[in-house]
Design a protein around this motif. Sequence first.
Motif, PDB file in Angstrom:
ATOM      1  N   VAL A 126       0.812  -1.216   0.000  1.00 41.49           N
ATOM      2  CA  VAL A 126       0.000   0.000   0.000  1.00 41.49           C
ATOM      3  C   VAL A 126       0.845   1.266   0.000  1.00 41.49           C
ATOM      4  O   VAL A 126       0.357   2.331   0.368  1.00 41.49           O
ATOM      5  N   LEU A 131      -0.309   2.452  -4.992  1.00 43.67           N
ATOM      6  CA  LEU A 131      -1.667   2.980  -4.997  1.00 43.67           C
ATOM      7  C   LEU A 131      -1.949   3.741  -6.283  1.00 43.67           C
ATOM      8  O   LEU A 131      -3.055   3.692  -6.824  1.00 43.67           O
ATOM      9  N   ALA A 135      -3.552   0.637  -8.446  1.00 41.02           N
ATOM     10  CA  ALA A 135      -4.963   0.892  -8.137  1.00 41.02           C
ATOM     11  C   ALA A 135      -5.499   2.135  -8.837  1.00 41.02           C
ATOM     12  O   ALA A 135      -6.698   2.387  -8.770  1.00 41.02           O
ATOM     13  N   LEU A 137      -5.216   5.272  -8.076  1.00 40.89           N
ATOM     14  CA  LEU A 137      -5.815   6.179  -7.111  1.00 40.89           C
ATOM     15  C   LEU A 137      -5.099   7.526  -7.126  1.00 40.89           C
ATOM     16  O   LEU A 137      -3.895   7.597  -7.380  1.00 40.89           O
ATOM     17  N   LEU A 151     -10.683   5.614   1.644  1.00 37.08           N
ATOM     18  CA  LEU A 151     -10.733   5.325   0.211  1.00 37.08           C
ATOM     19  C   LEU A 151     -12.102   5.686  -0.336  1.00 37.08           C
ATOM     20  O   LEU A 151     -13.122   5.305   0.233  1.00 37.08           O
ATOM     21  N   VAL A 158      -7.727   8.566  -2.413  1.00 34.18           N
ATOM     22  CA  VAL A 158      -7.443   8.163  -1.043  1.00 34.18           C
ATOM     23  C   VAL A 158      -6.959   9.417  -0.315  1.00 34.18           C
ATOM     24  O   VAL A 158      -6.069  10.117  -0.779  1.00 34.18           O
ATOM     25  N   LEU A 199       3.187   4.505   3.587  1.00 28.54           N
ATOM     26  CA  LEU A 199       2.878   5.206   2.344  1.00 28.54           C
ATOM     27  C   LEU A 199       4.135   5.707   1.637  1.00 28.54           C
ATOM     28  O   LEU A 199       4.278   5.567   0.421  1.00 28.54           O
ATOM     29  N   LEU A 251      -7.259  -0.703   1.300  1.00 30.87           N
ATOM     30  CA  LEU A 251      -6.363  -0.215   0.249  1.00 30.87           C
ATOM     31  C   LEU A 251      -5.604  -1.373  -0.388  1.00 30.87           C
ATOM     32  O   LEU A 251      -5.386  -1.395  -1.608  1.00 30.87           O
ATOM     33  N   HIS A 252      -5.192  -2.333   0.425  1.00 29.00           N
ATOM     34  CA  HIS A 252      -4.483  -3.503  -0.095  1.00 29.00           C
ATOM     35  C   HIS A 252      -5.365  -4.279  -1.068  1.00 29.00           C
ATOM     36  O   HIS A 252      -4.921  -4.700  -2.138  1.00 29.00           O
ATOM     37  N   GLU A 254      -7.755  -3.071  -2.808  1.00 29.91           N
ATOM     38  CA  GLU A 254      -7.936  -2.265  -4.013  1.00 29.91           C
ATOM     39  C   GLU A 254      -6.725  -2.379  -4.933  1.00 29.91           C
ATOM     40  O   GLU A 254      -6.858  -2.361  -6.155  1.00 29.91           O
ATOM     41  N   VAL A 255      -5.533  -2.480  -4.345  1.00 27.44           N
ATOM     42  CA  VAL A 255      -4.333  -2.671  -5.162  1.00 27.44           C
ATOM     43  C   VAL A 255      -4.362  -4.035  -5.843  1.00 27.44           C
ATOM     44  O   VAL A 255      -4.011  -4.166  -7.021  1.00 27.44           O
TER      45      VAL A 255
END
Length: 316
Positions: A126, A131, A135, A137, A151, A158, A199, A251-252, A254-255
Motif C-alpha cells: 500500500v 496505490l 490501483a 488512485l 478510500l 485516497v 505510504l 487499500l491492499h 484495491e491494489v
Amino acid sequence: MTDAYNPERLGRKPAIENHEDLLEIIGKIVDGCANPRATLLRDIFEDCLPMGTKPPTWNDQDRAFNVGASIALLMDFGVLHDGANGSAGTVPLTSWRNDVSAIDFIEEAFHRGPANSDMRSVLGEVKVTKLIKNAKLNLVLTNDIRRHLVLDRKVRTVWIFHQSTALRELLSASETDPSAVILPRDLMLEVLDTIHHVLFPLESGSQKLLKSLVLKDGWDKGLLSDMSIPYRKDTNPEITYAFFGDRLRELHNEVQNPTPHGWLERRLKRKNETYMLKATMYGVFIAVTLGFLGLGVAIFQAWVGYQQWKHPVKNS
C-alpha cells in the motif's frame, strides 16, 4: 482560520476578538475534555462574562468553538472546508454532539480495533507508488485526521492527513504533560507511522513523489524537514494498527483487485462476468447432458446383458 472568522456582533461581545481569545478557547477545550460540548460552550462564552454583558450569539459561539476545536483535535468542524468532508468515501464523519465530551467523541470517531499481527504482507503493498500505479488512485491531502486513509472508489481517491508537524508538536507536548493533549498518543504515532513507513518508505520513488507533493501541491513541509527527527521513543510500544488496520486492508484489496474506473473498464468487466456466467452454465449443461448419455449407455448395456442372460444363444 482567524482571518476567515467574522463575528456576529449585534450589540454583543464577539466570541473571538484576538488570538488570545482563541488560545483560551483551545485551553478550555483541552482542560475540560471530560465535559460535554454544551457545558464547554457555557463555560467559555457565558459564565466568565462581567455582569450586564450580553454573551455572543449562539451562532457566533458555535463557530468560534469550532475554530478552537479544529485546532485542538486536528479536525475540520466546518471551518477549513476540507475537501474530504464533501466526500462520503467509505467512512462517514462522526459529529461532535452537544451532549458528548471530547474524550467520548474521539472514541466514537476512532474505533480502536484489536492489535493486528498479520499486517506485514499488507503494508508493503500500500505504498503510494502502488496505490497510483496499480490501483489508479489519486492522493488528496486532508486536514482532518478522521479522514486519514479513507478510500473513495467512486472518485478514485485516497485521503491522507498531511499535518505531520502538528502531530509531532502534540507528541512532544504529551511527553511532559499527557493531559495537555486530547488525542491518544498511540493514534498520533500510528498516523505518522503510516505516512513515513507505509505510504512513503525510504526509497527513491516514494520520496521523490513526497517531495513533489510538498513543493507543488502544498502538503506540510514538515513531511520533508522532519524526516531526520525521530518521533518515536524507545519506550513506545510497537505499532499495532489498531486504528487504521481496516483501512490499510481495504487499500491492499484495491491494489490487488482494482475497482474498474471509466465506462469502458466497467463494461468490459460486466462482459467478462457475463461470459464467465454463460461459460459456467454451458459447462453445467454439457456435464448434465453427458451424465444422462452415460446413464443411457449404462442402461442399454445392462439391458443387453440381461437379454443375453435371459435368452442365451445356443451353439448348434
